[in-house]
Design a protein around this motif. Structure first.
Motif, PDB file in Angstrom:
ATOM      1  N   ARG A   1       0.834  -1.208   0.000  1.00 52.23           N
ATOM      2  CA  ARG A   1       0.000   0.000   0.000  1.00 52.23           C
ATOM      3  C   ARG A   1       0.866   1.255   0.000  1.00 52.23           C
ATOM      4  NH1 ARG A   1      -3.085  -3.277   3.463  1.00 52.23           N
ATOM      5  NH2 ARG A   1      -2.128  -2.342   5.294  1.00 52.23           N
ATOM      6  N   LEU A   2       1.942   1.239   0.761  1.00 53.55           N
ATOM      7  CA  LEU A   2       2.845   2.382   0.831  1.00 53.55           C
ATOM      8  C   LEU A   2       3.520   2.623  -0.526  1.00 53.55           C
ATOM      9  CD1 LEU A   2       3.994   4.488   2.806  1.00 53.55           C
ATOM     10  CD2 LEU A   2       5.851   2.882   3.256  1.00 53.55           C
ATOM     11  N   TYR A   3       3.987   1.555  -1.161  1.00 54.74           N
ATOM     12  CA  TYR A   3       4.614   1.693  -2.482  1.00 54.74           C
ATOM     13  C   TYR A   3       3.622   2.235  -3.497  1.00 54.74           C
ATOM     14  CZ  TYR A   3       8.700  -1.034  -0.905  1.00 54.74           C
ATOM     15  OH  TYR A   3       9.818  -1.482  -0.263  1.00 54.74           O
ATOM     16  N   ASP A   4       2.366   1.804  -3.395  1.00 54.41           N
ATOM     17  CA  ASP A   4       1.333   2.328  -4.290  1.00 54.41           C
ATOM     18  C   ASP A   4       1.114   3.819  -4.022  1.00 54.41           C
ATOM     19  OD1 ASP A   4      -0.868   2.184  -6.229  1.00 54.41           O
ATOM     20  OD2 ASP A   4      -2.149   2.413  -4.478  1.00 54.41           O
ATOM     21  N   GLU A   5       1.062   4.192  -2.761  1.00 55.99           N
ATOM     22  CA  GLU A   5       0.851   5.598  -2.392  1.00 55.99           C
ATOM     23  C   GLU A   5       1.936   6.499  -2.973  1.00 55.99           C
ATOM     24  OE1 GLU A   5       1.150   8.148   1.704  1.00 55.99           O
ATOM     25  OE2 GLU A   5       0.104   6.229   1.817  1.00 55.99           O
ATOM     26  N   PHE A   6       3.169   5.998  -3.013  1.00 60.14           N
ATOM     27  CA  PHE A   6       4.280   6.773  -3.548  1.00 60.14           C
ATOM     28  C   PHE A   6       4.431   6.620  -5.062  1.00 60.14           C
ATOM     29  CE2 PHE A   6       5.451   7.238   0.824  1.00 60.14           C
ATOM     30  CZ  PHE A   6       6.169   8.418   0.870  1.00 60.14           C
TER      31      PHE A   6
ATOM     32  N   THR B   1       2.249   0.007  -8.514  1.00 60.37           N
ATOM     33  CA  THR B   1       0.791   0.046  -8.569  1.00 60.37           C
ATOM     34  C   THR B   1       0.272  -1.313  -9.006  1.00 60.37           C
ATOM     35  OG1 THR B   1       0.899   2.370  -9.168  1.00 60.37           O
ATOM     36  CG2 THR B   1      -1.151   1.243  -9.643  1.00 60.37           C
TER      37      THR B   1
END
Length: 63
Positions: free
Chosen positions: A11-16, A20
């Motif tokens: 989720r954190l990698y997606d947020e940044f 995705t």
């Protein structure tokens, strides 16, 4: 194939914008990744282990 990344990290990698999901299952809401994304997931995790902050990843790593 497993990336060994926790849902929280994904989720954190997606947020940044670093990793995705390829798609989201409409029935379960599960995030699904393409097998080709495994190398990218491992690269981002490796850079993190080296101490690179998420916001400092080069623009070329943006999804």
């Amino acid at each position: 194939m497993a990336s060994r990344l926790s849902p929280k990290v994904l989720r954190l990698y997606d947020e940044f914008g670093l990793l995705t999901p390829a798609r989201v299952d409409p029935g379960t809401g599960y995030w699904l990744y393409d097998p080709a994304q495994l190398e990218r997931a491992r690269l981002v995790a490796w850079l993190r282990r080296l101490g690179m902050p998420l916001g400092a990843h080069p623009g070329g790593l943006r999804a």
